[in-house]
Write a protein that holds these residues in place. Structure first.
Motif, PDB file in Angstrom:
ATOM      1  N   ASP A  48      -5.401   5.429   5.882  1.00 48.16           N
ATOM      2  CA  ASP A  48      -5.879   5.895   4.581  1.00 48.16           C
ATOM      3  C   ASP A  48      -5.913   7.421   4.513  1.00 48.16           C
ATOM      4  O   ASP A  48      -5.582   8.015   3.485  1.00 48.16           O
ATOM      5  N   THR A  51      -2.400   8.508   4.010  1.00 45.76           N
ATOM      6  CA  THR A  51      -1.978   8.313   2.612  1.00 45.76           C
ATOM      7  C   THR A  51      -2.491   9.445   1.726  1.00 45.76           C
ATOM      8  O   THR A  51      -1.778   9.949   0.862  1.00 45.76           O
ATOM      9  N   ALA A 210      -6.148   3.484  -1.998  1.00 41.23           N
ATOM     10  CA  ALA A 210      -5.583   2.450  -2.872  1.00 41.23           C
ATOM     11  C   ALA A 210      -5.408   3.000  -4.281  1.00 41.23           C
ATOM     12  O   ALA A 210      -4.393   2.759  -4.951  1.00 41.23           O
ATOM     13  N   CYS A 211      -6.364   3.780  -4.720  1.00 36.83           N
ATOM     14  CA  CYS A 211      -6.322   4.351  -6.066  1.00 36.83           C
ATOM     15  C   CYS A 211      -5.161   5.343  -6.181  1.00 36.83           C
ATOM     16  O   CYS A 211      -4.476   5.412  -7.203  1.00 36.83           O
ATOM     17  N   MET A 213      -2.375   5.272  -4.506  1.00 36.91           N
ATOM     18  CA  MET A 213      -1.078   4.587  -4.466  1.00 36.91           C
ATOM     19  C   MET A 213      -0.877   3.617  -5.633  1.00 36.91           C
ATOM     20  O   MET A 213       0.222   3.468  -6.152  1.00 36.91           O
ATOM     21  N   LYS A 214      -1.951   2.899  -6.013  1.00 33.97           N
ATOM     22  CA  LYS A 214      -1.791   1.798  -6.979  1.00 33.97           C
ATOM     23  C   LYS A 214      -2.504   2.046  -8.302  1.00 33.97           C
ATOM     24  O   LYS A 214      -2.374   1.259  -9.228  1.00 33.97           O
ATOM     25  N   ASN A 216      -5.808   2.013  -8.765  1.00 34.14           N
ATOM     26  CA  ASN A 216      -7.181   1.495  -8.816  1.00 34.14           C
ATOM     27  C   ASN A 216      -7.711   1.250  -7.408  1.00 34.14           C
ATOM     28  O   ASN A 216      -6.947   1.097  -6.464  1.00 34.14           O
ATOM     29  N   HIS A 217      -9.028   1.219  -7.308  1.00 33.09           N
ATOM     30  CA  HIS A 217      -9.676   1.128  -5.989  1.00 33.09           C
ATOM     31  C   HIS A 217      -9.361  -0.147  -5.241  1.00 33.09           C
ATOM     32  O   HIS A 217      -9.355  -0.186  -4.022  1.00 33.09           O
ATOM     33  N   GLY A 219      -6.610  -1.745  -5.301  1.00 30.43           N
ATOM     34  CA  GLY A 219      -5.191  -1.836  -4.948  1.00 30.43           C
ATOM     35  C   GLY A 219      -4.472  -2.938  -5.714  1.00 30.43           C
ATOM     36  O   GLY A 219      -3.482  -3.494  -5.242  1.00 30.43           O
ATOM     37  N   GLU A 221      -1.936  -4.500  -8.135  1.00 31.12           N
ATOM     38  CA  GLU A 221      -0.660  -4.054  -8.702  1.00 31.12           C
ATOM     39  C   GLU A 221      -0.556  -4.546 -10.149  1.00 31.12           C
ATOM     40  O   GLU A 221      -1.293  -5.453 -10.547  1.00 31.12           O
ATOM     41  N   GLU A 295      -8.127   2.445 -13.347  1.00 35.62           N
ATOM     42  CA  GLU A 295      -9.408   2.647 -12.675  1.00 35.62           C
ATOM     43  C   GLU A 295     -10.177   3.751 -13.373  1.00 35.62           C
ATOM     44  O   GLU A 295      -9.682   4.875 -13.504  1.00 35.62           O
TER      45      GLU A 295
END
Lengths: 542, 184
Positions: A48, A51, A210-211, A213-214, A216-217, A219, A221, A295
């Protein structure tokens, strides 16, 4: 044969007098910090931090002696402290101005529940202030401990990590501070410094990654978000006979709706989300969901100012891409502190958006003139005030409701009346908790600012004791069985807190209560509420 | 219970309660005892309130020889708090045995003068019984903390599992299994 030596056994009184029931009285600087299970959240994972591009990514455990700190960590922290002292005037003042009056000391829910002196806000700030004194003030440099100064070493750093992740940044203490010292800001800076050497917690770094990359917290999709919302629509159809058909990522919609992702997954957040869907459908609102800006919350805010800004960026960017006029935001706590106090400065001005104006009532939301984002309870309270929706509060007669002011919406933006107005219009049975536990003086859920992990359950239970104690009072006095709120973290954290301290009290979002009462055009007769519980007088009508 | 001892306990009830309350307070850090003792508002100081109220009621029940199950609510309130504070199990529970210390300290002279040792032993056995009830409550609280973690995980994942057809909900009419959980 030698006579066995007679062993003198102590008399009962001698044993009794040797037992010391008292805790050792040591100065706080000499009281070591113990990291033990139940009292901390797991450390941030290597993947993380990679990331997010944060320093010192590695696998580590807070239970190990070696936290694998980077070389030169001490100068990194001190340089970081120096930077922030010059950058944030407020922080410098907070370090200098405290007179140790103690007004804040017993106002913190963690202190009230644990009795641990280092949870007194004044002492929590002192953890960092003592280091500030040693390296940045003349008195501390020369007089050392006499002036309340101390060296920065690994134990001090671990103490920071332990206690800055035992503060929920709720700001209750600041309400009582005669100087207005905002302990949340001290914690925020403390966490920023810890992040410079890779010391975050998993429950914050994971959702933040996650937020990033995606969107929102959790993750989720895009297809998962759409799927989840559609399955809520199925449930709404079963309940009301009405097919709600929301749009996703639709360009040209008037309004973009953004809510914390906690509402998209998991009980009881999903019922609040169904409430939004039903309300917007009934109004025929021209709005859209986004699966990218999916998010409203911001766990970057619990990491650093830069991270919070980065994760927040998507909201205006998505509003611009979709070409909407303005934004409505769902029920959330810290999300609103970020949106109300920081977003405009970070990523504004959003001059491509219009000043929010309700298409149903024509009300212009002057308070959101700059941010262009309106809290859903402001939007809904306005609808009720103008008589634009039909409500049947008797459908909530099986519920006896009290309301918890979320720390961030109450103290961070003064949103006190709107949620109460909605609840009172939707429910016949509403009871306030005692005065010194609500509104500006509300007690935190004990799990905010990224501390709602499961591994720190004991910490959460004692942190939430003050809140739960007030709920228990109205439960005993009035038979309250619902704790309403406008915060996704509350909805995630309260069920456990209620089960432990006041079993029998359920946790409901305000728009779930509204949706129970909402009379929708062309709906079939409802026999249950959103949770499938029988409506009053409709028992056995399955 | 021996009537003489009962009278003495009743006479010195408030002193014993205070002694016991103070002894419990001393299990908290020195910097904190002042707050826990002095702040009387039950919402500003739930820990102090629960212990003050609970200790008084528990002592009353012991003196009156009431069935201990009747005063368990107060015992539960105190233990529920101490089970989540930073105590080892023995330290969390030690407060029960502090009643003995308080009674001995406050009634030392009277017990000796009136030769009430047998009656005292009988009274202390009742405290031991209370300690066993307390152990049950403490264990239940600690078990519950683990259950809460499991429940939290279930709440978060239930929708996903249902959606992925990995979980099947038994319709209510088929579900006749009664709640077997027993409450203490």
């Amino acid at each position: 044969m030698a006579k066995p030596e007679k062993i003198k056994t102590p008399k009962p009184g001698e044993i009794a007098s040797s037992i010391d029931f008292k805790s050792p009285a040591t100065d706080w600087m000499d009281t070591p910090t113990e990291i033990k299970p139940g009292n901390f959240c797991w450390g941030a994972k290597e993947k993380d931090l990679l990331t997010l591009g944060l320093p010192n990514p590695r696998q580590w455990s807070p239970l190990d002696d070696d936290w694998k700190l980077p070389e030169g960590w001490k100068s990194t922290i001190l340089d970081g402290l120096s930077d922030r002292l010059s950058k944030y005037r407020s922080f410098k003042i907070f370090m200098d101005i405290c007179v140790r009056c103690g007004a804040c000391a017993d106002k913190c829910h963690f202190y009230i529940g644990s009795g641990d002196p280092k949870n007194m806000p004044v002492l929590r700030a002192e953890l960092i202030r003592s280091v500030y004194k040693k390296y940045f003030t003349a008195s501390g440099k020369f007089l050392g401990r006499l002036a309340g100064a101390r060296e920065l070493d690994e134990d001090v750093l671990k103490e920071w990590w332990s206690y800055f992740f035992q503060c929920t940044e709720c700001r209750r203490c600041s309400v009582f501070c005669p100087y207005g010292i905002d302990q949340a800001e001290v914690t925020i800076i403390g966490r920023e410094l810890l992040n410079l050497v890779g010391l975050n917690i998993d429950w914050i770094a994971g959702p933040a990654a996650a937020c990033y990359m995606k969107g929102n917290h959790l993750g989720l999709e895009p297809h998962a978000i759409k799927g989840n919302i559609e399955s809520m629509c199925d449930d709404i159809e079963d309940l009301t006979g009405i097919r709600v058909d929301p749009s996703f990522n639709r360009k040209g919609a008037d309004i973009l709706f953004i809510t914390p992702s906690g509402d998209l997954l998991g009980d009881p957040g999903i019922f609040t989300n169904m409430g939004y869907l039903m309300l917007f459908h009934e109004l025929g609102l021209n709005y859209t969901w986004s699966t990218y800006a999916s998010e409203g919350g911001n766990f970057g805010f619990f990491t650093s100012n830069d991270m919070a800004k980065r994760l927040n960026y998507k909201i205006y960017a998505e509003a611009k891409r979709l070409g909407v006029k303005w934004i409505i935001g769902g029920e959330c706590g810290h999300m609103w502190r970020v949106l109300n106090q920081y977003m405009d400065t970070w990523n504004g001005p959003a001059d491509f958006l219009e000043v929010p104006k309700s298409p149903i009532t024509g009300t212009v939301f002057e308070n959101a003139r700059s941010t262009k984002m309106v809290h859903i309870t402001e939007f809904t309270a306005d609808l009720i005030k103008h008589g634009k929706i039909k409500l049947d509060p008797s459908r909530n007669d099986h519920l006896k409701v009290t309301y918890h002011d979320s720390c961030n919406t109450s103290r961070g933006m003064g949103l006190l009346e709107e949620p109460r107005y909605i609840i009172k219009a939707s429910c016949n049975n509403f009871y306030e908790m005692p005065e010194n536990t609500i509104r500006e003086k509300t007690f935190c859920c004990g799990s905010g600012s990224g501390l709602n992990a499961s591994e720190n359950m004991e910490q959460r239970m004692r942190g939430g004791l003050a809140r739960a104690n007030a709920v228990k009072y109205v439960q005993d006095k009035h038979g309250v069985n619902v704790l309403a709120n406008i915060c996704a973290v509350d909805r995630a954290a309260f069920p456990a807190l209620m089960d432990y301290w006041c079993p029998g009290v359920g946790v409901y979002g305000t728009h779930e209560l509204l949706a129970n009462a909402l009379v929708m055009t062309g709906e079939k007769e409802r026999v249950t509420d959103l949770r499938g519980d029988d409506l009053p007088g409709k028992e056995g009508n399955e | 219970m021996d009537m003489k001892l009962k009278d003495l306990l009743n006479e010195k009830k408030s002193a014993i309660t205070k002694n016991w309350f103070d002894a419990i307070m001393e299990t908290y850090p020195t910097d904190t005892t002042g707050f826990l003792k002095k702040q009387k508002d039950m919402f500003a100081n739930p820990v102090g309130h629960v212990i003050a109220e609970g200790s008084e009621r528990i002592l009353e029940a012991l003196i009156e020889g009431e069935e201990l199950t009747d005063s368990l609510r107060f015992l539960d309130d105190i233990i529920r708090v101490r089970a989540v504070q930073d105590f080892t199990p023995s330290k969390a529970m030690a407060f029960i045995f502090l009643i003995k210390k308080s009674v001995r300290e406050e009634l030392k002279k009277e017990i000796s003068q009136n030769h009430l040792y047998d009656a005292l032993l009988e009274f202390e056995s009742k405290i031991d019984e209370l300690a066993l009830f307390a152990l049950d409550i403490y264990s239940k609280c600690r078990e519950q903390l683990n259950e809460l973690k499991i429940d939290e995980l279930k709440r978060l994942t239930f929708t996903l599992l249902k959606k992925a057809n990995l979980m099947y909900e038994i319709p209510v009419e088929e579900f006749e299994h009664k709640d077997l959980k027993c409450n203490i």
